[in-house]
Design a protein around this motif. Structure first.
Motif, PDB file in Angstrom:
ATOM      1  N   MET A 101     -13.361 -11.321  -1.978  1.00 28.21           N
ATOM      2  CA  MET A 101     -12.221 -11.041  -2.850  1.00 28.21           C
ATOM      3  C   MET A 101     -11.212 -10.141  -2.138  1.00 28.21           C
ATOM      4  O   MET A 101     -11.511  -9.489  -1.149  1.00 28.21           O
ATOM      5  N   ARG A 102     -10.016 -10.078  -2.679  1.00 28.70           N
ATOM      6  CA  ARG A 102      -8.896  -9.369  -2.063  1.00 28.70           C
ATOM      7  C   ARG A 102      -9.186  -7.887  -1.833  1.00 28.70           C
ATOM      8  O   ARG A 102      -8.763  -7.316  -0.833  1.00 28.70           O
ATOM      9  N   CYS A 103      -9.905  -7.283  -2.733  1.00 30.67           N
ATOM     10  CA  CYS A 103     -10.163  -5.850  -2.597  1.00 30.67           C
ATOM     11  C   CYS A 103     -10.980  -5.555  -1.341  1.00 30.67           C
ATOM     12  O   CYS A 103     -10.758  -4.550  -0.670  1.00 30.67           O
ATOM     13  N   PHE A 104     -11.926  -6.427  -1.016  1.00 32.34           N
ATOM     14  CA  PHE A 104     -12.734  -6.228   0.190  1.00 32.34           C
ATOM     15  C   PHE A 104     -12.030  -6.710   1.455  1.00 32.34           C
ATOM     16  O   PHE A 104     -12.178  -6.132   2.519  1.00 32.34           O
ATOM     17  N   SER A 105     -11.271  -7.790   1.342  1.00 38.84           N
ATOM     18  CA  SER A 105     -10.679  -8.390   2.544  1.00 38.84           C
ATOM     19  C   SER A 105      -9.332  -7.783   2.926  1.00 38.84           C
ATOM     20  O   SER A 105      -8.941  -7.856   4.090  1.00 38.84           O
ATOM     21  N   VAL A 106      -8.627  -7.160   1.985  1.00 38.71           N
ATOM     22  CA  VAL A 106      -7.291  -6.633   2.277  1.00 38.71           C
ATOM     23  C   VAL A 106      -7.215  -5.120   2.038  1.00 38.71           C
ATOM     24  O   VAL A 106      -6.840  -4.365   2.931  1.00 38.71           O
ATOM     25  N   MET A 107      -7.568  -4.704   0.819  1.00 40.31           N
ATOM     26  CA  MET A 107      -7.381  -3.298   0.476  1.00 40.31           C
ATOM     27  C   MET A 107      -8.338  -2.375   1.233  1.00 40.31           C
ATOM     28  O   MET A 107      -7.913  -1.347   1.766  1.00 40.31           O
ATOM     29  N   GLN A 108      -9.615  -2.714   1.283  1.00 37.84           N
ATOM     30  CA  GLN A 108     -10.589  -1.839   1.936  1.00 37.84           C
ATOM     31  C   GLN A 108     -10.272  -1.593   3.411  1.00 37.84           C
ATOM     32  O   GLN A 108     -10.273  -0.444   3.853  1.00 37.84           O
ATOM     33  N   PRO A 109      -9.962  -2.626   4.217  1.00 35.37           N
ATOM     34  CA  PRO A 109      -9.612  -2.349   5.618  1.00 35.37           C
ATOM     35  C   PRO A 109      -8.341  -1.495   5.752  1.00 35.37           C
ATOM     36  O   PRO A 109      -8.279  -0.617   6.605  1.00 35.37           O
TER      37      PRO A 109
END
Length: 134
Positions: A101-109
């Motif tokens: 999901m976006r939170c792991f693939s975009v926001m977290q990094p």
């Protein structure tokens, strides 16, 4: 480290803190709202990260105008907050269940990159504060 260098580090940290807060709310945001209008856990993480970024920005904005002891304590606080910021998305606060999901693939990094950068700047600022207090 000269006072001029410490001031430059504080300005860079201020800019990075603002970029983190703005970025996590715009381009690098968490997952969108569900169909029923509610948000997932990652939205709470997004808001916490934005809040910490804004608090760091305010601290860096007023840091040079404070007395020495307060400045030193706040410099330690910025270092601890920047390190904790690294662990907030996914470790200290739960996010979505799927790693795709976006939170792991975009926001977290994005948050982790900026937290490392802010930690390095906070360490440099603390070093400058310690050198100038001697």
């Amino acid at each position: 480290m000269k006072n001029k260098t410490t001031l430059t580090i504080q300005r860079l940290a201020l800019i990075c803190s603002l970029l983190l807060s703005i970025g996590v709310m715009t381009v690098f945001h968490a997952c969108a709202a569900k169909e029923d209008g509610t948000f997932m856990h990652c939205h709470d993480v997004q808001l916490v990260v934005m809040g910490i970024g804004l608090v760091l920005a305010v601290i860096y904005l007023i840091l040079s105008k404070l007395p020495g002891a307060v400045r030193l304590v706040l410099s330690i606080l910025t270092l601890v907050a920047s390190i904790c910021l690294f662990f907030i998305p996914g470790s200290l606060m739960p996010m979505c269940m799927m790693k795709t999901m976006r939170c792991f693939s975009v926001m977290q990094p994005f948050v982790r990159i900026f937290s490392v950068l802010l930690s390095l700047l906070a360490a440099g600022n603390l070093y400058g504060q310690l050198r100038s207090s001697k």
